[in-house]
Design a protein around this motif. Structure first.
Motif, mmCIF file in Angstrom:
data_model
loop_
_atom_site.group_PDB
_atom_site.id
_atom_site.type_symbol
_atom_site.label_atom_id
_atom_site.label_comp_id
_atom_site.label_asym_id
_atom_site.label_seq_id
_atom_site.Cartn_x
_atom_site.Cartn_y
_atom_site.Cartn_z
ATOM 1 N N UNK A 18 0.901 -1.234 -0.243
ATOM 2 C CA UNK A 18 0.206 -0.037 0.011
ATOM 3 C C UNK A 18 0.869 1.405 0.023
ATOM 4 N N UNK A 19 2.011 1.200 0.776
ATOM 5 C CA UNK A 19 2.918 2.293 0.895
ATOM 6 C C UNK A 19 3.379 2.719 -0.535
ATOM 7 N N UNK A 20 3.975 1.537 -1.141
ATOM 8 C CA UNK A 20 4.662 1.682 -2.207
ATOM 9 C C UNK A 20 3.535 2.238 -3.404
ATOM 10 N N UNK A 21 2.320 1.506 -3.553
ATOM 11 C CA UNK A 21 1.451 2.329 -4.364
ATOM 12 C C UNK A 21 1.112 3.781 -4.221
ATOM 13 N N UNK A 30 9.003 9.109 -11.192
ATOM 14 C CA UNK A 30 10.439 8.964 -10.587
ATOM 15 C C UNK A 30 10.352 7.889 -9.796
ATOM 16 N N UNK A 31 11.697 7.188 -9.735
ATOM 17 C CA UNK A 31 11.935 5.814 -9.098
ATOM 18 C C UNK A 31 11.107 4.725 -9.181
ATOM 19 N N UNK A 32 10.368 4.694 -10.099
ATOM 20 C CA UNK A 32 9.378 3.720 -10.553
ATOM 21 C C UNK A 32 10.163 2.194 -10.265
ATOM 22 N N UNK A 36 8.744 -0.690 -8.135
ATOM 23 C CA UNK A 36 8.433 -2.025 -8.668
ATOM 24 C C UNK A 36 9.302 -3.121 -7.910
ATOM 25 N N UNK A 37 10.523 -2.945 -7.767
ATOM 26 C CA UNK A 37 11.370 -3.898 -7.112
ATOM 27 C C UNK A 37 10.623 -4.253 -5.545
ATOM 28 N N UNK A 69 15.192 -4.000 3.712
ATOM 29 C CA UNK A 69 15.863 -3.195 4.533
ATOM 30 C C UNK A 69 17.027 -2.437 3.477
ATOM 31 N N UNK A 70 17.866 -3.279 2.838
ATOM 32 C CA UNK A 70 18.961 -2.757 1.908
ATOM 33 C C UNK A 70 18.274 -1.589 1.280
ATOM 34 N N UNK A 71 17.292 -1.973 0.550
ATOM 35 C CA UNK A 71 16.594 -1.267 -0.631
ATOM 36 C C UNK A 71 16.118 0.304 -0.043
ATOM 37 N N UNK A 72 15.620 0.053 1.425
ATOM 38 C CA UNK A 72 15.132 1.343 1.948
ATOM 39 C C UNK A 72 16.125 2.115 2.193
ATOM 40 N N UNK A 73 17.612 1.771 2.711
ATOM 41 C CA UNK A 73 18.690 2.678 3.223
ATOM 42 C C UNK A 73 19.166 2.934 1.855
ATOM 43 N N UNK A 74 19.237 2.438 0.668
ATOM 44 C CA UNK A 74 19.964 2.751 -0.569
ATOM 45 C C UNK A 74 19.092 4.026 -1.085
ATOM 46 N N UNK A 75 17.821 3.832 -1.028
ATOM 47 C CA UNK A 75 16.950 4.727 -1.488
ATOM 48 C C UNK A 75 17.066 6.110 -0.798
#
Length: 104
Positions: A18-21, A30-32, A36-37, A69-75
């Motif tokens: 829900x948060x991603x959507x 931006x950042x699609x 998506x990942x 978690x890694x994706x969150x930190x990277x973003x």
């Protein structure tokens, strides 16, 4: 207790979807790729919660949680918009879920 952990993890994945959507709607184009990942990883987590046997569930869900978690930190670091409170709470929540997965 194992059912409780699976339900909790499934709810977490649904909330992340829900948060991603919502983020996709706000950011438009931006950042699609990253959204998506994120969606794919959360859908994989829901599939693991629903269908995987115990050992595959444990290993797969921990790998997905660490990846998220890694994706969150990277973003956060790449965009320059680092909300430290959000990252800390999410890190603690992920650690809590991993502990529940391992011990129950």
């Amino acid at each position: 207790m194992a059912i409780f952990v699976r339900i909790l993890l499934g709810l977490y994945a649904l909330l992340m979807i829900v948060a991603s959507i919502q983020s996709i709607r706000l950011e438009k184009r931006q950042g699609w790729f990253w959204h998506s990942l994120n969606l794919i990883l959360n859908m994989a987590l829901i599939v693991l919660v629903a269908f995987a046997h115990r050992m595959f569930f444990q290993v797969g869900s921990i790998a997905i949680l660490v990846s998220l978690q890694g994706l969150t930190f990277y973003r956060g670091f790449s965009s320059g918009k680092i909300n430290w409170r959000h990252h800390l709470i999410r890190l603690l929540w992920t650690a809590f879920l991993i502990v529940l997965i391992i011990f129950f």
